[in-house]
Structure formats: C-alpha cells, structure tokens
Scaffold this motif. Structure first.
Motif, PDB file in Angstrom:
ATOM      1  N   THR A   1     -15.875  -8.817 -31.804  1.00 39.28           N
ATOM      2  CA  THR A   1     -14.652  -9.496 -31.379  1.00 39.28           C
ATOM      3  C   THR A   1     -14.763 -11.005 -31.570  1.00 39.28           C
TER       4      THR A   1
ATOM      5  N   GLU B   1     -12.496 -13.359 -34.626  1.00 43.56           N
ATOM      6  CA  GLU B   1     -11.614 -14.486 -34.316  1.00 43.56           C
ATOM      7  C   GLU B   1     -11.819 -15.654 -35.269  1.00 43.56           C
TER       8      GLU B   1
ATOM      9  N   SER C   1     -11.939 -10.983 -40.986  1.00 45.13           N
ATOM     10  CA  SER C   1     -10.977 -10.024 -40.451  1.00 45.13           C
ATOM     11  C   SER C   1     -11.656  -8.671 -40.333  1.00 45.13           C
TER      12      SER C   1
ATOM     13  N   HIS D   1     -10.721  -4.683 -39.460  1.00 39.39           N
ATOM     14  CA  HIS D   1      -9.638  -3.720 -39.294  1.00 39.39           C
ATOM     15  C   HIS D   1     -10.225  -2.344 -39.003  1.00 39.39           C
TER      16      HIS D   1
ATOM     17  N   ARG E   1      -4.840  -6.650 -37.997  1.00 39.20           N
ATOM     18  CA  ARG E   1      -5.953  -7.380 -37.408  1.00 39.20           C
ATOM     19  C   ARG E   1      -5.881  -7.433 -35.887  1.00 39.20           C
ATOM     20  N   ARG E   2      -4.776  -7.866 -35.328  1.00 34.68           N
ATOM     21  CA  ARG E   2      -4.676  -8.025 -33.887  1.00 34.68           C
ATOM     22  C   ARG E   2      -4.777  -6.684 -33.164  1.00 34.68           C
ATOM     23  N   GLN E   3      -4.120  -5.660 -33.678  1.00 32.66           N
ATOM     24  CA  GLN E   3      -4.219  -4.339 -33.060  1.00 32.66           C
ATOM     25  C   GLN E   3      -5.649  -3.809 -33.139  1.00 32.66           C
ATOM     26  N   SER E   4      -6.326  -4.125 -34.214  1.00 30.93           N
ATOM     27  CA  SER E   4      -7.719  -3.684 -34.359  1.00 30.93           C
ATOM     28  C   SER E   4      -8.604  -4.343 -33.308  1.00 30.93           C
ATOM     29  N   ILE E   5      -8.427  -5.636 -33.096  1.00 27.21           N
ATOM     30  CA  ILE E   5      -9.217  -6.345 -32.087  1.00 27.21           C
ATOM     31  C   ILE E   5      -8.942  -5.767 -30.701  1.00 27.21           C
ATOM     32  N   ASP E   6      -7.679  -5.473 -30.415  1.00 31.28           N
ATOM     33  CA  ASP E   6      -7.332  -4.875 -29.117  1.00 31.28           C
ATOM     34  C   ASP E   6      -8.017  -3.525 -28.942  1.00 31.28           C
TER      35      ASP E   6
ATOM     36  N   LYS F   1     -11.718  -3.938 -28.169  1.00 33.02           N
ATOM     37  CA  LYS F   1     -11.938  -4.317 -26.774  1.00 33.02           C
ATOM     38  C   LYS F   1     -11.697  -3.143 -25.827  1.00 33.02           C
TER      39      LYS F   1
END
Length: 266
Positions: free
Chosen positions: A178, A182, A187, A189, A251-256, A259
């Motif tokens: 994570t 950032e 990136s 995915h 990208r953002r959904q993958s990070i979520d 976590k």
C-alpha cells in the motif's frame, strides 16, 4: 553496481581488470575489442558505472577467453539467462509485471522474499541470503532518480495467501504494497478471484520498455526462465498484458481491496 550483488560484481570487475593487465592491454585497446570507450572501461573498473551483461560479453570477446566471465557470473550468482533481463530492468523507462501467485519481486519485503526463496529446499542458508540480497538490491530501480513507471497486476489470491504462521509476514508485505502503490511511478492492480478464466492463467511474465522504445519480455518457470526479444513474441506478451490489465481493478479500488484483506483476518 545494481545489476549484480555488489560483492559478486566487484569480484568480476577485479578479475576482468586483472586479465586485461595480464594480456598487456590498455583500457583503450581493451575497449576497442569489447565495444566500449576507454572512459566507459575506466568507469566500470572504478565501480562508478554498473557492470552489465553487454560489458561482460564484451570482456570475453576482447580477451578471447571463450565466455569465461559470462560462465563465471552464472556459476557464482545470477543465472546467465537472467542477466539480459537485469540489463533491461535497469535501463527501462517503463516496467510491467503480471504475477498471479506471488507479490512481484520488486515489491517484496525482505521477510516475504526470504520466505519465497526458502521454498527451494535445495538452497543452503548462505545461498538464500545471497539471493535475498540480490533481490533487495534490484528494488532500487523503483526509487532512483528518473525511476521507470512500474505497473503490476497481481491475483487476489496472492493477498489472501496468509495462513496463521505466515500472517505477520503477509501483514508487513501488505503494508509495504500500500505504501509503494501511493508512489507516483508505481501502480498495483488486483485481478479479482471472480475473474475465474483469463489468458494470464498460463503464467507470470514481465515487460520492459527500453530507451529506444523497444519492449523486452521475461518469463520464469520451474527450471529457470527466458528473456523474449523477438518482435512476434513480444507482441504476444504485450497483447496478453493488455488483456489481464483490462480485467484487473482500477488503482484506487485495488488499494482499497488490499487494505480490506488485513481486516478480514480479525
């Protein structure tokens, strides 16, 4: 010398320098035979410029020693098939990696990498630590000045492979994932488990875009691996990359999701 573990690179450079001296060759004469300028030879021998596979092969040509130094590198440390990929990785402007079963090596924590390397029970403790040092050294490519753009696609199962005895290691790995994700040039995915069939099931692969805009591919298997540079083969890997990338989460959904995995353990 980022391409090889420093002790090995320093040893190979010292042996090349010794052999050049024994042959009575100046740096300029050696460079002519190897295909490099005298200033390039001086920089490599002075350890201010990376030792590359091209230089090693050039040294073998200049000294007419039937590939001694290339064999030496393969025997003492890095497999010879992998060296061209290290050259490509070091100079790439863009890197792509699809890994359905493990965290990519460039993103692994020390603890995770050690656990992965130790899966090969034929390796001694010293060999494990040497391979670990090499892998960690390679990661500097992502944080150097003018670092390449790195995009990784990993399978969701990679994140969920966390049995109780591996959970602490995996927690540290996810924290690093994570953090790295950032960074502006990195990136990550995730390819969801719900995508049950996709072209990536045939195996992991990586791609590097070189400064001359050409792409080079690399694939690993149980017996080693292969570096791919034929246009037709590279085109196939690029096409497969686009396919798996399109199936992965943004990208953002993958990070979520990355976590969320940690919270699912409690």
């Amino acid at each position: 010398m980022a391409d090889l573990p420093h002790p090995l690179a320093a040893f190979i450079v010292a042996e090349i320098r010794r052999a050049r001296g024994a042959a009575g060759m100046t740096q300029e004469a050696f460079g002519r035979g190897a295909g490099f300028s005298a200033s390039h030879v001086s920089a490599v021998e002075g350890e201010t410029r990376a030792l590359t596979m091209d230089f090693i092969k050039g040294a073998d040509r200049a000294l007419n020693n039937a590939g001694l130094f290339e064999r030496m590198v393969g025997k003492l440390g890095t497999p010879s098939w992998f060296l061209p990929w290290l050259d490509a990785e070091r100079t790439a402007t863009q890197l792509r990696c699809f890994q359905p079963s493990l965290v990519p090596g460039l993103l692994q924590t020390e603890a995770y990498a050690r656990a992965v390397i130790r899966c090969d029970d034929t390796l001694s403790d010293d060999e494990v630590e040497k391979r670990l040092a090499h892998r960690i050294d390679r990661q500097a490519v992502l944080t150097k000045v003018n670092a390449p753009q790195f995009i990784a696609v990993i399978g969701e199962a990679v994140l969920r492979r966390a049995a109780v005895d591996f959970r602490d290691i995996m927690a540290g790995q996810i924290k690093q994932l994570t953090t790295l994700a950032e960074r502006p040039n990195i990136s990550v995915h995730v390819l969801p488990d719900e995508v049950s069939m996709h072209v990536g099931l045939t195996g992991p692969f990586s791609l590097a875009r070189l400064p001359d805009h050409k792409w080079v591919g690399q694939m690993e298997n149980q017996l080693g691996g292969v570096v791919v540079d034929r246009d037709i083969d590279v085109d196939t890997l690029v096409s497969r990359w686009e396919t798996v990338r399109n199936e992965a989460l943004p990208r953002r959904q993958s990070i979520d999701l990355i976590k969320e995995v940690v919270t699912s353990w409690t």
